[in-house]
Design a protein around this motif. Structure first.
Motif, PDB file in Angstrom:
ATOM      1  N   ALA A 245       0.836  -1.211   0.000  1.00 13.99           N
ATOM      2  CA  ALA A 245       0.000   0.000   0.000  1.00 13.99           C
ATOM      3  C   ALA A 245       0.867   1.255   0.000  1.00 13.99           C
ATOM      4  O   ALA A 245       0.586   2.223  -0.729  1.00 13.99           O
ATOM      5  CB  ALA A 245      -0.923  -0.021   1.217  1.00 13.99           C
ATOM      6  N   PHE A 246       1.930   1.242   0.794  1.00  9.87           N
ATOM      7  CA  PHE A 246       2.826   2.399   0.826  1.00  9.87           C
ATOM      8  C   PHE A 246       3.506   2.578  -0.531  1.00  9.87           C
ATOM      9  O   PHE A 246       3.668   3.714  -1.006  1.00  9.87           O
ATOM     10  CB  PHE A 246       3.866   2.206   1.931  1.00  9.87           C
ATOM     11  N   ARG A 247       3.900   1.467  -1.145  1.00  8.43           N
ATOM     12  CA  ARG A 247       4.572   1.563  -2.439  1.00  8.43           C
ATOM     13  C   ARG A 247       3.634   2.145  -3.499  1.00  8.43           C
ATOM     14  O   ARG A 247       4.016   3.068  -4.256  1.00  8.43           O
ATOM     15  CB  ARG A 247       5.056   0.178  -2.876  1.00  8.43           C
ATOM     16  N   MET A 248       2.401   1.622  -3.550  1.00  8.04           N
ATOM     17  CA  MET A 248       1.444   2.111  -4.551  1.00  8.04           C
ATOM     18  C   MET A 248       1.060   3.563  -4.288  1.00  8.04           C
ATOM     19  O   MET A 248       0.923   4.356  -5.221  1.00  8.04           O
ATOM     20  CB  MET A 248       0.197   1.217  -4.534  1.00  8.04           C
ATOM     21  N   ALA A 249       0.874   3.904  -2.994  1.00 10.60           N
ATOM     22  CA  ALA A 249       0.540   5.297  -2.675  1.00 10.60           C
ATOM     23  C   ALA A 249       1.678   6.230  -3.074  1.00 10.60           C
ATOM     24  O   ALA A 249       1.447   7.343  -3.597  1.00 10.60           O
ATOM     25  CB  ALA A 249       0.237   5.428  -1.191  1.00 10.60           C
ATOM     26  N   GLY A 250       2.922   5.797  -2.820  1.00 11.82           N
ATOM     27  CA  GLY A 250       4.066   6.614  -3.207  1.00 11.82           C
ATOM     28  C   GLY A 250       4.131   6.811  -4.715  1.00 11.82           C
ATOM     29  O   GLY A 250       4.409   7.924  -5.200  1.00 11.82           O
ATOM     30  N   GLN A 251       3.877   5.722  -5.484  1.00 15.91           N
ATOM     31  CA  GLN A 251       3.894   5.839  -6.942  1.00 15.91           C
ATOM     32  C   GLN A 251       2.790   6.766  -7.435  1.00 15.91           C
ATOM     33  O   GLN A 251       3.004   7.601  -8.327  1.00 15.91           O
ATOM     34  CB  GLN A 251       3.739   4.459  -7.569  1.00 15.91           C
ATOM     35  N   THR A 252       1.580   6.618  -6.832  1.00 16.58           N
ATOM     36  CA  THR A 252       0.463   7.487  -7.241  1.00 16.58           C
ATOM     37  C   THR A 252       0.763   8.939  -6.905  1.00 16.58           C
ATOM     38  O   THR A 252       0.554   9.852  -7.727  1.00 16.58           O
ATOM     39  CB  THR A 252      -0.824   7.036  -6.540  1.00 16.58           C
ATOM     40  N   GLY A 253       1.245   9.164  -5.678  1.00 14.78           N
ATOM     41  CA  GLY A 253       1.554  10.532  -5.276  1.00 14.78           C
ATOM     42  C   GLY A 253       2.631  11.144  -6.154  1.00 14.78           C
ATOM     43  O   GLY A 253       2.551  12.329  -6.526  1.00 14.78           O
ATOM     44  N   LEU A 254       3.642  10.329  -6.481  1.00 11.37           N
ATOM     45  CA  LEU A 254       4.714  10.853  -7.334  1.00 11.37           C
ATOM     46  C   LEU A 254       4.191  11.197  -8.720  1.00 11.37           C
ATOM     47  O   LEU A 254       4.545  12.250  -9.298  1.00 11.37           O
ATOM     48  CB  LEU A 254       5.830   9.810  -7.427  1.00 11.37           C
ATOM     49  N   ALA A 255       3.333  10.370  -9.290  1.00 15.04           N
ATOM     50  CA  ALA A 255       2.783  10.628 -10.622  1.00 15.04           C
ATOM     51  C   ALA A 255       1.931  11.891 -10.628  1.00 15.04           C
ATOM     52  O   ALA A 255       2.015  12.723 -11.556  1.00 15.04           O
ATOM     53  CB  ALA A 255       1.957   9.434 -11.083  1.00 15.04           C
ATOM     54  N   VAL A 256       1.099  12.046  -9.580  1.00 15.88           N
ATOM     55  CA  VAL A 256       0.223  13.231  -9.528  1.00 15.88           C
ATOM     56  C   VAL A 256       1.050  14.490  -9.328  1.00 15.88           C
ATOM     57  O   VAL A 256       0.846  15.511 -10.030  1.00 15.88           O
ATOM     58  CB  VAL A 256      -0.806  13.063  -8.393  1.00 15.88           C
ATOM     59  N   THR A 257       1.988  14.446  -8.393  1.00 13.49           N
ATOM     60  CA  THR A 257       2.769  15.652  -8.114  1.00 13.49           C
ATOM     61  C   THR A 257       3.654  16.034  -9.293  1.00 13.49           C
ATOM     62  O   THR A 257       3.943  17.223  -9.516  1.00 13.49           O
ATOM     63  CB  THR A 257       3.618  15.464  -6.848  1.00 13.49           C
ATOM     64  N   ASP A 258       4.107  15.028 -10.062  1.00 15.01           N
ATOM     65  CA  ASP A 258       4.880  15.363 -11.266  1.00 15.01           C
ATOM     66  C   ASP A 258       4.047  16.213 -12.219  1.00 15.01           C
ATOM     67  O   ASP A 258       4.586  17.095 -12.922  1.00 15.01           O
ATOM     68  CB  ASP A 258       5.329  14.082 -11.977  1.00 15.01           C
ATOM     69  N   VAL A 259       2.742  15.966 -12.254  1.00 14.90           N
ATOM     70  CA  VAL A 259       1.864  16.708 -13.157  1.00 14.90           C
ATOM     71  C   VAL A 259       1.607  18.116 -12.639  1.00 14.90           C
ATOM     72  O   VAL A 259       1.640  19.097 -13.408  1.00 14.90           O
ATOM     73  CB  VAL A 259       0.529  15.944 -13.349  1.00 14.90           C
ATOM     74  N   VAL A 260       1.342  18.238 -11.322  1.00 12.93           N
ATOM     75  CA  VAL A 260       0.887  19.543 -10.805  1.00 12.93           C
ATOM     76  C   VAL A 260       2.041  20.437 -10.357  1.00 12.93           C
ATOM     77  O   VAL A 260       1.843  21.658 -10.204  1.00 12.93           O
ATOM     78  CB  VAL A 260      -0.082  19.336  -9.627  1.00 12.93           C
TER      79      VAL A 260
END
Length: 452
Positions: free
Chosen positions: A55-70
């Motif tokens: 869960a931490f790994r997937m959340a980190g990947q999701t957060g990184l992908a979103v923050t890269d965009v914004v």
């Protein structure tokens, strides 16, 4: 000295192959049950650890992908203390992620000295909230692109507390075009509990099934081993019983040999001396005195030897009930011993005993009575037999000199040792205990035997 060993001798016995196999199967099933519980706990724990990491790994990947965009638009904006935050632009920037459910909540923090203040959130009520800036969190953000954490139950998370078990926080540091230190905090849906359940649903059945297959495969082996142990115990019991019978047979054989040989020779010697003494007028006085002394010694030895023959041959009892047999044993032993103690026998009228248990009980009581009568210097001896559900108890106690501090086996005397071994082989227990007298004298032998 009593031919015994001080202390207790607790040795479990065997109750036969069926009982041994049942015990083996019961132990096997209990072991398997315990193993199933242990495996369930271990798999559940491992699943939780794995699910949390995933869960931490997937959340980190999701957060990184979103923050890269914004982060591109945010880095170009002016979000300093003197600037006015364009809420509409930030709302439009985050709207696709919030509406699609990729993010649950968004907060933008500005670092102001040792505090951090919320300058934007999709919940306007939290804008302006302040909290001490966590230096440990700052160090972690400086060392890695994103930091993932559980949602704490704190007042500043009042709008996320009801979903705290389904969310993870993802932090990322950035600066605006003026170099202002900012922190982006996004809440990513990620349930450790739900992931644990999924992992557990796949891992637990496989683990338990493998353990059950293994236990089913080893059950026949456990049964075979139990039967082998049962046979070994049965053989040992039979050997001990045979040794006890051989000891009694040897005692009788020795008595017969002495009676037919040495006793007859002594008796003949006495007769010859009597004949010679009949011609005393033909003997010198010195020779006559020597013959008289020899005659006296022969008579003394013959009397002692006949007494020992009675002990060796054992009592001849006509009674058939257990109480009568024990009383006859006591009467015969006291008749042939000096310093006769009073023997009290307390036996149930009709004890329900298997033939083997009855024979063993009589052998043990006879041996204990011999020791008590010969060596205790007691005035009273008590023999009590009690029976309960599945057990018979024999108590032989006296008020004599008690058990010596150190007991040694007399050479050639193995009666009590064999009786003890026979009791143990039958699944019983023999304990040698102190007497109940206030001055510490006396001795008690307590025997318990299973009663099939």
């Amino acid at each position: 000295m009593r031919a015994a060993r001080s202390g207790s001798t607790p040795v479990p016995g065997s109750s036969g192959a069926p009982g041994t196999v049942r015990r083996a199967v019961t132990v096997h099933l209990l072991t398997v049950t315990g193993a199933l519980i242990l495996v369930t706990v271990l798999v559940a724990g491992a699943s939780w650890v794995f699910a949390r990491g995933e869960a931490f790994r997937m959340a980190g990947q999701t957060g990184l992908a979103v923050t890269d965009v914004v982060l591109g638009p945010l880095s170009e904006a002016d979000l300093g203390p003197e600037a006015t935050v364009d809420r509409a632009a930030l709302t439009e920037l985050f709207h696709p992620f919030l509406s699609s459910g990729v993010l649950y909540r968004v907060k933008v923090w500005r670092v102001e000295g040792d505090e951090a203040v919320v300058i934007y959130s999709d919940v306007p009520a939290v804008e302006g909230d302040r909290r001490p800036y966590d230096p440990e969190l700052a160090a972690r953000m400086a060392a890695q692109p994103t930091v993932v954490a559980m949602v704490p139950q704190t007042p500043e998370h009042r709008y996320e507390n009801d979903q705290a078990d389904r969310l993870l926080e993802v932090y990322r540091a950035f600066t605006d075009r003026a170099g202002t230190q900012l922190r982006l905090e996004v809440y990513v849906p990620a349930s450790v509990a739900a992931t644990t359940r999924v992992v557990l649903a796949h891992a637990l059945p496989v683990s338990l099934a493998g353990l059950l297959v293994l236990s089913a495969a080893t059950l026949p082996l456990a049964v075979r081993l139990a039967r082998r142990v049962s046979r070994i115990e049965a053989d040992r019991s039979e050997l001990v019983r045979a040794a006890l019978e051989a000891s009694e047979a040897e005692r009788t054989s020795l008595a017969r040999w002495l009676h037919d040989g040495l006793v007859q020779h002594l008796a003949t010697t006495g007769v010859i001396i009597d004949l010679v003494l009949g011609r005393a007028d033909q003997l010198e006085s010195a020779d006559r005195r020597l013959l008289e002394q020899a005659h006296a010694l022969a008579d003394e030895d013959l009397t002692a030897l006949r007494g020992k023959l009675g002990e060796l041959a054992g009592p001849v009892v006509a009674a058939t009930d257990l109480a009568g047999v024990v009383e006859a044993l006591a009467a015969e032993l006291t008749r042939t011993s000096e310093g006769v103690p009073a023997v009290t026998v307390q036996v149930p009228d009709d004890p329900e005993l298997a033939p083997g248990t009855r024979a063993l009980l009589l052998s043990v009581v006879a041996e204990l009575l011999r020791n008590a009568v010969r060596h205790a210097a007691a005035e009273t001896v008590t023999v009590r037999v009690d029976q309960g559900p599945g057990i018979v108890t024999i108590l032989v106690s006296d008020d004599g000199q008690g058990w010596p501090v150190e007991l040694t086996e007399e050479p050639g005397h193995a009666g009590l040792r064999l009786a003890t071994a026979a009791v143990e082989a039958a699944g019983g227990r023999l304990r040698l205990l102190p007497g109940a007298a206030a001055d510490g004298t006396g001795a008690t032998a307590l025997i318990t035997l299973p009663r099939p």
